[in-house]
Design an enzyme around this catalytic site. Structure first.
Site, PDB file in Angstrom:
ATOM      1  N   ASN A   9       0.853  -1.155  -0.160  1.00  0.00           N
ATOM      2  CA  ASN A   9      -0.109   0.185  -0.151  1.00  0.00           C
ATOM      3  C   ASN A   9       0.871   1.063   0.110  1.00  0.00           C
ATOM      4  O   ASN A   9       1.367   1.612   0.912  1.00  0.00           O
ATOM      5  CB  ASN A   9      -0.811  -0.242   1.322  1.00  0.00           C
ATOM      6  CG  ASN A   9      -1.856   1.201   1.389  1.00  0.00           C
ATOM      7  OD1 ASN A   9      -1.823   2.165   0.241  1.00  0.00           O
ATOM      8  ND2 ASN A   9      -2.389   1.378   2.512  1.00  0.00           N
ATOM      9  N   TRP A  10       0.858   1.808  -1.083  1.00  0.00           N
ATOM     10  CA  TRP A  10       1.988   2.894  -1.184  1.00  0.00           C
ATOM     11  C   TRP A  10       1.299   4.322  -0.673  1.00  0.00           C
ATOM     12  O   TRP A  10       2.115   5.257  -0.463  1.00  0.00           O
ATOM     13  CB  TRP A  10       2.185   3.315  -2.793  1.00  0.00           C
ATOM     14  CG  TRP A  10       3.167   2.304  -3.533  1.00  0.00           C
ATOM     15  CD1 TRP A  10       3.810   1.351  -2.814  1.00  0.00           C
ATOM     16  CD2 TRP A  10       3.579   2.163  -4.855  1.00  0.00           C
ATOM     17  NE1 TRP A  10       4.809   0.850  -3.497  1.00  0.00           N
ATOM     18  CE2 TRP A  10       4.588   1.390  -4.817  1.00  0.00           C
ATOM     19  CE3 TRP A  10       3.009   3.056  -5.904  1.00  0.00           C
ATOM     20  CZ2 TRP A  10       5.171   0.907  -6.207  1.00  0.00           C
ATOM     21  CZ3 TRP A  10       3.710   2.758  -7.318  1.00  0.00           C
ATOM     22  CH2 TRP A  10       4.550   1.560  -7.117  1.00  0.00           C
ATOM     23  N   LYS A  11       0.015   4.295  -0.380  1.00  0.00           N
ATOM     24  CA  LYS A  11      -0.559   5.234   0.432  1.00  0.00           C
ATOM     25  C   LYS A  11      -0.401   6.357  -0.607  1.00  0.00           C
ATOM     26  O   LYS A  11      -0.185   6.609  -1.821  1.00  0.00           O
ATOM     27  CB  LYS A  11      -0.228   5.675   1.772  1.00  0.00           C
ATOM     28  CG  LYS A  11      -0.228   4.420   2.703  1.00  0.00           C
ATOM     29  CD  LYS A  11      -0.134   4.829   4.124  1.00  0.00           C
ATOM     30  CE  LYS A  11      -0.109   3.633   4.808  1.00  0.00           C
ATOM     31  NZ  LYS A  11      -0.090   3.697   6.212  1.00  0.00           N
ATOM     32  N   HIS A  94      -9.817   1.143   4.479  1.00  0.00           N
ATOM     33  CA  HIS A  94      -8.465   1.259   5.280  1.00  0.00           C
ATOM     34  C   HIS A  94      -8.781   2.365   6.495  1.00  0.00           C
ATOM     35  O   HIS A  94      -9.478   3.042   6.214  1.00  0.00           O
ATOM     36  CB  HIS A  94      -7.424   1.980   4.257  1.00  0.00           C
ATOM     37  CG  HIS A  94      -6.016   1.876   4.873  1.00  0.00           C
ATOM     38  ND1 HIS A  94      -5.709   2.806   5.908  1.00  0.00           N
ATOM     39  CD2 HIS A  94      -4.974   0.922   4.717  1.00  0.00           C
ATOM     40  CE1 HIS A  94      -4.493   2.476   6.240  1.00  0.00           C
ATOM     41  NE2 HIS A  94      -4.245   1.492   5.473  1.00  0.00           N
ATOM     42  N   GLU A  96      -7.273   4.689   7.563  1.00  0.00           N
ATOM     43  CA  GLU A  96      -7.072   6.065   7.228  1.00  0.00           C
ATOM     44  C   GLU A  96      -8.221   6.702   6.756  1.00  0.00           C
ATOM     45  O   GLU A  96      -8.607   7.808   6.818  1.00  0.00           O
ATOM     46  CB  GLU A  96      -5.908   6.327   6.744  1.00  0.00           C
ATOM     47  CG  GLU A  96      -4.628   6.021   7.482  1.00  0.00           C
ATOM     48  CD  GLU A  96      -3.383   5.631   6.568  1.00  0.00           C
ATOM     49  OE1 GLU A  96      -3.183   5.698   5.399  1.00  0.00           O
ATOM     50  OE2 GLU A  96      -2.334   5.164   7.362  1.00  0.00           O
ATOM     51  N   GLU A 166      -5.810  -5.101  10.523  1.00  0.00           N
ATOM     52  CA  GLU A 166      -4.707  -3.897  10.753  1.00  0.00           C
ATOM     53  C   GLU A 166      -5.251  -3.242  11.981  1.00  0.00           C
ATOM     54  O   GLU A 166      -5.952  -2.275  11.949  1.00  0.00           O
ATOM     55  CB  GLU A 166      -4.699  -2.841   9.525  1.00  0.00           C
ATOM     56  CG  GLU A 166      -4.598  -3.500   8.271  1.00  0.00           C
ATOM     57  CD  GLU A 166      -3.642  -2.522   7.226  1.00  0.00           C
ATOM     58  OE1 GLU A 166      -2.638  -2.791   6.835  1.00  0.00           O
ATOM     59  OE2 GLU A 166      -4.347  -1.519   7.001  1.00  0.00           O
ATOM     60  N   GLY A 172       1.787   2.270  10.657  1.00  0.00           N
ATOM     61  CA  GLY A 172       2.841   3.580  10.652  1.00  0.00           C
ATOM     62  C   GLY A 172       3.523   4.053  11.922  1.00  0.00           C
ATOM     63  O   GLY A 172       3.989   4.922  11.818  1.00  0.00           O
ATOM     64  N   SER A 212       3.064  -2.208  10.493  1.00  0.00           N
ATOM     65  CA  SER A 212       4.507  -2.204  10.449  1.00  0.00           C
ATOM     66  C   SER A 212       5.228  -3.510  10.360  1.00  0.00           C
ATOM     67  O   SER A 212       6.174  -3.798  11.021  1.00  0.00           O
ATOM     68  CB  SER A 212       4.960  -1.720  11.884  1.00  0.00           C
ATOM     69  OG  SER A 212       4.345  -0.424  12.217  1.00  0.00           O
ATOM     70  N   GLY A 233       2.500  -0.984   4.250  1.00  0.00           N
ATOM     71  CA  GLY A 233       2.831   0.327   4.111  1.00  0.00           C
ATOM     72  C   GLY A 233       4.067   0.762   3.733  1.00  0.00           C
ATOM     73  O   GLY A 233       4.847   0.545   2.742  1.00  0.00           O
ATOM     74  N   GLY A 234       4.640   1.331   4.752  1.00  0.00           N
ATOM     75  CA  GLY A 234       6.090   1.894   4.909  1.00  0.00           C
ATOM     76  C   GLY A 234       7.015   1.074   4.105  1.00  0.00           C
ATOM     77  O   GLY A 234       7.767   1.524   3.371  1.00  0.00           O
TER      78      GLY A 234
END
Ligand code: PEP
Length: 252
Positions: A9-11, A94, A96, A166, A172, A212, A233-234
């Site tokens: 997930n590149w966001k 998600h 977010e 999640e 994150g 993470s 993500g990251g």
């Protein structure tokens, strides 16, 4: 044999040059499990990522979608628009989006239906906040999300949804759920959906962990029996890290 999906997930990150370089780098890794890997890119990058992936089994898709096919929804992107780009997967719900953009279980449910009707695999995110976990309410909370999000979906459709557990407190933050905490909730999710549908449907579901995940902790999470992969993500922004996580899945 256990099935896996490693989803990046590149966001809201990357511009086209960087995205295409990433895809070239990922393809050069010659992952043995390319078909179990996908990249969820910002809308503007999807077409370029799809083009750069031509001839590869790596999937790609979006991080959100609108549930209506077309109409007066300024700023939104529909399922047919994404289908035209050839996407294979799309994130729905998600945390977010739930937190910052008013995503509700009702809109999540409509998005799931729209994607399934178009033959695109939804990656449905569920998970509790730190406050809920500290009060011991995480299973009740996640069960409530699942019941609402899957409302009205027949078993044949439900089996096609990928679920990503999640915990919001692990996204994150560098704070990963322990493999035991992640396994406990993924097994619980499988149990809830086995109860709503049947054991065959529950057993067939792909349930990912997200929060993470990185090369250093991927293997111990992925080897748990009810964890079928990761939403990352990251660590999906750097090709070496993302490929290392995919390789960890391939080694199991
Ligand atoms: C995510 O956004 O889905 C996620 C899991 O992020 P991170 O890996 O950075 O915690």
């Amino acid at each position: 044999m256990k099935r896996f999906l490693i989803a990046g997930n590149w966001k809201m990150n990357k511009l086209s040059e960087d995205a295409e370089e990433f895809v070239r780098g990922l393809r050069a890794k010659m992952l043995p499990n390319e078909k179990d890997v996908c990249i969820l890119a910002p809308f503007t990058l999807i077409a370029g990522v799809g083009k750069a992936l031509e001839g590869s089994a790596i999937g790609f898709g979006a991080q959100n979608v609108h549930f209506e096919e077309s109409g007066a929804y300024t700023g939104e992107v529909s399922v047919p628009m994404l289908k035209e780009l050839g996407i294979t997967h799309c994130i729905v719900g998600h945390s977010e989006r739930r937190e910052y953009f008013n995503e509700t279980d009702d809109t999540v449910n409509r998005k799931l239906r729209a994607l399934l009707d178009a033959g695109i695999t939804p990656i449905l995110c569920v998970g509790e906040s730190l406050e809920v976990r500290e009060a011991g309410g995480e299973q009740t909370f996640v069960a409530g999300q699942l019941i609402a999000d899957f409302s009205g979906l027949p078993a044949a459709d439900a089996a096609k949804v990928v679920i990503a557990y999640e915990p919001i407190w692990a996204i994150g933050t560098g704070k990963t759920a322990t493999p035991e905490q992640a396994e406990e909730m993924c097994a619980f999710i499988r149990g809830v959906l086995s109860g709503v549908y049947d054991n065959a449907t529950g057993d067939s579901l792909l349930i990912l962990y997200g929060g993470s995940m990185k090369p250093g902790n991927a293997k111990e999470l992925l080897e748990k029996p009810d964890i079928n992969g990761g939403l990352i993500g990251g660590a999906s922004l750097k090709v070496d890290d993302f490929a290392a996580i995919a390789m960890a899945a391939a080694s199991l």
